[in-house]
Design an enzyme around this catalytic site. Structure first.
Site, PDB file in Angstrom:
ATOM      1  N   LYS A   1       0.590   3.474  -2.871  1.00 38.82           N
ATOM      2  CA  LYS A   1      -0.561   4.376  -3.045  1.00 38.82           C
ATOM      3  C   LYS A   1      -0.104   5.842  -2.930  1.00 38.82           C
ATOM      4  O   LYS A   1      -0.705   6.732  -3.515  1.00 38.82           O
ATOM      5  CB  LYS A   1      -1.641   4.053  -2.007  1.00 38.82           C
TER       6      LYS A   1
ATOM      7  N   VAL B   1       0.809  -3.900   3.771  1.00 42.14           N
ATOM      8  CA  VAL B   1       0.692  -5.224   4.393  1.00 42.14           C
ATOM      9  C   VAL B   1       1.930  -6.108   4.168  1.00 42.14           C
ATOM     10  O   VAL B   1       2.021  -7.191   4.726  1.00 42.14           O
ATOM     11  CB  VAL B   1      -0.593  -5.973   3.948  1.00 42.14           C
TER      12      VAL B   1
ATOM     13  N   SER C   1       0.793  -1.240   0.000  1.00 44.50           N
ATOM     14  CA  SER C   1       0.000   0.000   0.000  1.00 44.50           C
ATOM     15  C   SER C   1       0.820   1.282   0.000  1.00 44.50           C
ATOM     16  O   SER C   1       0.261   2.354  -0.247  1.00 44.50           O
ATOM     17  CB  SER C   1      -0.915   0.022   1.222  1.00 44.50           C
TER      18      SER C   1
ATOM     19  N   TYR D   1      -2.685  -1.661 -10.587  1.00 44.70           N
ATOM     20  CA  TYR D   1      -2.690  -1.520  -9.115  1.00 44.70           C
ATOM     21  C   TYR D   1      -1.814  -2.595  -8.459  1.00 44.70           C
ATOM     22  O   TYR D   1      -0.975  -2.280  -7.604  1.00 44.70           O
ATOM     23  CB  TYR D   1      -4.144  -1.616  -8.625  1.00 44.70           C
TER      24      TYR D   1
ATOM     25  N   TYR E   1      -4.230   3.111   7.860  1.00 42.97           N
ATOM     26  CA  TYR E   1      -5.524   2.414   7.843  1.00 42.97           C
ATOM     27  C   TYR E   1      -6.440   2.996   8.909  1.00 42.97           C
ATOM     28  O   TYR E   1      -6.382   4.197   9.181  1.00 42.97           O
ATOM     29  CB  TYR E   1      -5.343   0.892   8.048  1.00 42.97           C
TER      30      TYR E   1
END
Ligand code: GLU
Length: 307
Positions: free
Chosen positions: A64, A255, A61, A185, A237
């Site tokens: 991102k 993760v 992540s 992605y 998160y």
């Protein structure tokens, strides 16, 4: 500095037994959860390391942040935030509940739904090869490659992200097909970095988008300002609030066990600790960051003089 890092890593190692690796992606489930490494990058690119700071793992992540930055550079602020919000979701990173029930677009670009929406628009703007090249530059690390095994493993267990992507498509948010959007992605999530690469990237963000060694501007300062703010409010998160209170440093976790942290004008910090808590954040990694924040006085709102 090295002593402080060594102590934090030594103590942090003791709690790695309490967490779990991200076994919903089988290849990540196989990683040794006792790994723990930290790297701090300061000045013109001086690296301080302890533990497993040079072990490669997938960025997950944390990519991102890169995708959001590139979307802001290429599409601009308004177009980007037309498709995705900038509010913390309070839900888990792979949730689709709010998107289905109460909103027509993803809450923010740091959760899966938001990042898949951004990825679908980037497909029309930039090739994956260009993204890889730019990621190497941002992380000051030419050895970053696509981890084929993790990429395959995630593509073979993609049902939940596929459900999110179809929901996005049904709401008219995707600019390209579900397959193309997810492929982009997952490729971005499967880039192999080290704690040192993340620290290098952190220093670029801490320096307002300037490469610490070459002095080259890699990102506009307004883009960096936006990205760091969203990291502070949404980067950890549904643990972002507590983390901001306790550590006070804009950060983004993945993760794979990575955490990227940015201490404005001072340093970038990279963590690798694949033993995760129930929210998906590196358990020992957060411990190390709490320690560093308190010992090195990093909390952005603390009044260290007045204490
Ligand atoms: N590739 C992972 C997924 O989509 C990224 C999740 C994360 O690191 O938060 O599930």
């Amino acid at each position: 500095m090295e002593n402080i890092l060594d102590n934090a890593v030594q103590n942090g190692k003791k709690i790695t037994v309490l967490g779990k690796t991200a076994s919903y992606i089988p290849e990540l489930g196989r990683v040794n959860k006792e790994y723990l490494g930290v790297c701090v990058c300061t000045g013109n690119g001086i690296y301080h390391k302890s533990g497993d700071a040079d072990v490669r793992f997938t960025i997950q992540s944390i990519s991102k942040v890169i995708s959001l930055a590139v979307a802001l550079e290429r599409c601009g602020f308004e177009k980007t935030f037309d498709r995705v919000g900038m509010e913390p979701s309070g839900d888990s990173f792979d949730s689709l509940v709010k998107l289905d029930l109460t909103s027509d677009y993803p809450s923010n670009p740091m959760i899966n739904s938001g990042a898949i929406a951004i990825a679908s628009h980037l497909v029309s703007e930039v090739s994956f090869e260009k993204m890889l090249w730019f990621t190497r530059k941002l992380c000051v690390d030419d050895d970053i490659t696509l981890d084929e095994k993790v990429y395959r493993s995630e593509m073979d267990h993609i049902s939940r992200n596929k459900a999110i992507a179809y929901l996005l498509e049904s709401k008219g948010i995707l600019a390209n097909s579900v397959e193309e959007s997810l492929d982009f992605y997952v490729r971005m999530c499967s880039l192999s970095v080290t704690a040192a690469s993340l620290a290098g990237f952190g220093l670029v963000l801490a320096s307002g988008g300037i490469h610490p060694v070459t002095g080259e501007r890699l990102l506009h300062s307004r883009v960096v300002q936006t990205v760091k703010t969203i990291m502070l409010t949404c980067g950890m998160y549904d643990g972002s609030g507590r983390f901001a209170v306790e550590v006070g440093v804009p950060s983004k976790s993945g993760v794979g066990g990575g955490i990227l942290s940015v201490v404005d004008k001072r340093m970038g910090i990279g963590i690798f600790g694949p033993s995760l808590d129930e929210k998906g954040n590196s358990l020992a990694g957060q411990y190390v960051l709490r320690e560093l924040s308190s010992i090195l006085k990093l909390h952005m709102f603390a009044d260290y003089e007045g204490e």
